[in-house]
Write an enzyme that holds these catalytic residues in place. Structure first.
Site, short mmCIF file in Angstrom:
data_model
loop_
_atom_site.label_atom_id
_atom_site.label_comp_id
_atom_site.label_asym_id
_atom_site.label_seq_id
_atom_site.Cartn_x
_atom_site.Cartn_y
_atom_site.Cartn_z
N GLY A 161 -4.01 -2.73 -3.94
CA GLY A 161 -5.12 -2.13 -3.21
C GLY A 161 -6.41 -2.02 -4.01
O GLY A 161 -7.35 -1.34 -3.60
N HIS A 168 9.15 0.51 -3.56
CA HIS A 168 7.71 0.24 -3.67
C HIS A 168 7.09 1.31 -4.58
O HIS A 168 7.51 2.46 -4.58
CB HIS A 168 7.06 0.28 -2.27
CG HIS A 168 5.64 -0.19 -2.30
ND1 HIS A 168 4.60 0.61 -2.71
CD2 HIS A 168 5.10 -1.40 -1.99
CE1 HIS A 168 3.48 -0.09 -2.66
NE2 HIS A 168 3.74 -1.31 -2.22
N GLU A 216 5.08 -6.29 -8.41
CA GLU A 216 3.79 -5.75 -8.00
C GLU A 216 3.23 -4.85 -9.10
O GLU A 216 3.63 -3.70 -9.22
CB GLU A 216 3.95 -4.91 -6.72
CG GLU A 216 4.48 -5.68 -5.54
CD GLU A 216 4.07 -5.02 -4.22
OE1 GLU A 216 3.42 -5.68 -3.42
OE2 GLU A 216 4.38 -3.82 -4.04
N GLY A 239 -0.29 -6.21 1.20
CA GLY A 239 -0.60 -4.94 1.85
C GLY A 239 -1.79 -5.08 2.77
O GLY A 239 -1.68 -5.60 3.90
N GLY A 240 -2.96 -4.66 2.30
CA GLY A 240 -4.17 -4.60 3.11
C GLY A 240 -4.46 -5.85 3.93
O GLY A 240 -4.81 -5.77 5.11
N ASN A 257 3.22 -5.81 4.28
CA ASN A 257 3.61 -4.40 4.22
C ASN A 257 2.47 -3.57 4.82
O ASN A 257 1.43 -3.42 4.20
CB ASN A 257 3.85 -4.03 2.74
CG ASN A 257 4.05 -2.55 2.54
OD1 ASN A 257 4.22 -1.79 3.49
ND2 ASN A 257 4.02 -2.12 1.27
N TRP A 258 2.69 -3.09 6.02
CA TRP A 258 1.62 -2.37 6.73
C TRP A 258 1.42 -0.94 6.21
O TRP A 258 0.48 -0.27 6.60
CB TRP A 258 1.92 -2.35 8.23
CG TRP A 258 1.48 -3.61 8.93
CD1 TRP A 258 1.47 -4.88 8.40
CD2 TRP A 258 0.98 -3.73 10.27
NE1 TRP A 258 0.99 -5.77 9.33
CE2 TRP A 258 0.69 -5.09 10.50
CE3 TRP A 258 0.76 -2.81 11.30
CZ2 TRP A 258 0.17 -5.56 11.71
CZ3 TRP A 258 0.26 -3.28 12.51
CH2 TRP A 258 -0.04 -4.64 12.70
N LYS A 259 2.36 -0.48 5.38
CA LYS A 259 2.26 0.90 4.84
C LYS A 259 2.09 1.89 6.00
O LYS A 259 2.62 1.66 7.08
CB LYS A 259 1.14 0.98 3.80
CG LYS A 259 1.28 -0.12 2.75
CD LYS A 259 0.41 0.06 1.55
CE LYS A 259 0.69 -1.09 0.57
NZ LYS A 259 -0.03 -0.95 -0.68
N GLU A 287 4.53 2.99 -4.38
CA GLU A 287 4.04 4.20 -3.69
C GLU A 287 5.20 5.16 -3.40
O GLU A 287 5.00 6.38 -3.37
CB GLU A 287 3.28 3.79 -2.41
CG GLU A 287 1.91 3.23 -2.77
CD GLU A 287 1.35 2.18 -1.82
OE1 GLU A 287 1.81 2.09 -0.66
OE2 GLU A 287 0.46 1.42 -2.25
N SER A 312 -3.07 -7.10 -4.22
CA SER A 312 -4.38 -7.70 -3.91
C SER A 312 -4.32 -9.19 -3.60
O SER A 312 -5.25 -9.94 -3.92
CB SER A 312 -5.39 -7.41 -5.03
OG SER A 312 -5.64 -6.01 -5.10
P1 PGA Z 1 -2.24 -4.80 -1.44
O1 PGA Z 1 -0.80 -4.08 -1.44
O2 PGA Z 1 -2.01 -6.21 -0.97
O3 PGA Z 1 -3.07 -3.99 -0.47
O4 PGA Z 1 -2.76 -4.75 -2.83
C1 PGA Z 1 0.35 -4.77 -1.86
C2 PGA Z 1 1.56 -3.89 -1.71
O5 PGA Z 1 1.49 -2.70 -2.02
O6 PGA Z 1 2.64 -4.36 -1.29
#
Ligand code: PGA
Length: 252
Positions: free
Chosen positions: A174, A98, A168, A235-236, A11-13, A100, A214
Site C-alpha cells: 500500500g 497476511h 509480501e 491489494g489496492g 485481496n480486497w481487504k 495486516e 504495490s
Molecule cells: P497492495 O497490497 O497491492 O495494496 O500493496 C498487497 C497486499 O497486501 O496483499
C-alpha cells in the site's frame, strides 16, 4: 524445472459493498472478451461478499478466496468464521498470515500454521503470506525473517496443490514502493530453496510463490518476469476491474 501455472490474486481487504459485484462482472467480461491469460485469476473479497461473488464468477474462470479464517472447528466462537463455512460459501482458497492480520491481530507463525491446517482440512488452498517489516529490512534481516516465517507458518502437509506462498514485504504494501527486481529475485530464490529443502525437489519446485506489495499494471510485467515469481497478490490495484485486468496482462 517444474512448470508452475501463475496465479494473480486480488485481496480486497476491508473494501466492497454489494454494488461492487459490478467490478467483478466487468472483470469477468474483460477476461471473456480477450485472449485467455496464461494464469489463474482469483479475488478475495470480504466475508460478506464471498457467496455473491462465487455465484457471479461461476464458469468465468475467476475463483474466490477468503482473506482469513479461524483455526477452529465451528462452535461457540463469536465473530469467527470457519474454513468449512468459506468452502460452503463458494471459496476455493483462503489467505492466511497476511501482515495486516499478523500486525492488527497479533497472529504468530503458530496461529498461521493452525489456520493453514484448518484451510487444508476444509479442502481449500492456503495462501500463506510472509514478509519482513521495514526495520527488519534495514537491519539486513530480510532472509532470516522470511525463512523463520516459512518454517513456522507452513504446515508439514503442504504441497503444490493445497498451498501457495506469498512474499509480501510489509513496507511495500500500500505504499507504492517495491523492492528492486534483484531483491525480489534473491528472496524468491531463498523461499524456493527452503521449500525444496523441506518438502523435496518435486513438491518444493512445484509450489507457487507469489510476490505482493504495490503491484500495479505499470510494474507487473517486470515483477512477474523475475525468476521464481509465480504471480501476484494484489491489494489496492485489484479493486477496479480495469486496473486488475492490466496486471493480468502480464500473462497475455
Ligand atoms: P497492495 O497490497 O497491492 O495494496 O500493496 C498487497 C497486499 O497486501 O496483499
Amino acid at each position: 524445472m517444474t512448470a508452475r501455472r501463475p496465479l494473480v490474486a486480488g485481496n480486497w481487504k476491508m473494501n466492497g459493498l454489494r454494488g461492487s459485484v459490478a467490478e467483478v462482472e466487468a472483470l469477468a467480461s474483460a477476461l471473456q472478451q480477450r485472449p485467455a491469460p496464461a494464469c489463474d485469476v482469483m479475488i478475495a473479497p470480504p466475508f460478506t461478499l464471498i457467496a455473491q461473488f462465487a455465484h457471479t464468477t461461476a464458469n468465468t474462470g475467476i475463483s474466490i478466496a477468503g482473506q482469513d479464517c479461524s483455526a477452529l472447528a465451528p462452535g461457540a466462537h463469536t465473530g469467527d468464521v470457519a474454513a468449512t463455512m468459506l468452502a460452503d460459501a463458494g471459496a476455493t482458497a483462503v489467505i492466511v498470515g497476511h501482515s495486516e492480520r499478523r500486525q492488527d491481530h497479533f497472529e504468530t507463525d503458530e496461529t498461521v500454521n493452525a489456520k493453514a491446517h484448518a484451510v487444508h482440512a476444509a479442502g481449500l488452498v492456503a495462501i500463506i503470506c510472509v514478509g519482513e517489516t521495514e526495520p527488519e529490512r534495514d537491519r539486513g534481516e530480510t532472509l532470516d525473517v522470511v525463512k523463520g516465517q516459512l518454517s513456522g507458518s507452513v504446515p508439514d502437509n503442504a504441497d503444490a496443490v493445497n498451498t501457495v506462498i506469498a512474499y509480501e514485504p510489509v513496507w511495500a504494501i500500500g505504499t507504492g514502493r517495491t523492492p528492486t527486481t534483484d531483491d525480489v529475485e534473491t528472496v524468491h530464490a531463498t523461499i524456493r530453496e527452503c521449500l525444496v529443502t523441506r518438502f523435496g525437489a518435486e513438491k518444493g519446485n512445484a509450489m507457487r510463490v507469489l510476490y505482493g506489495g504495490s503491484v500495479k499494471a505499470a510494474n507487473a510485467s517486470e515483477l512477474m518476469a523475475v525468476a521464481n515469481v509465480d504471480g501476484a497478490l494484489v491489494g489496492g490495484a485489484s479493486l477496479r476491474a480495469a486496473d486488475f485486468d492490466g496486471i493480468i496482462d502480464a500473462y497475455r
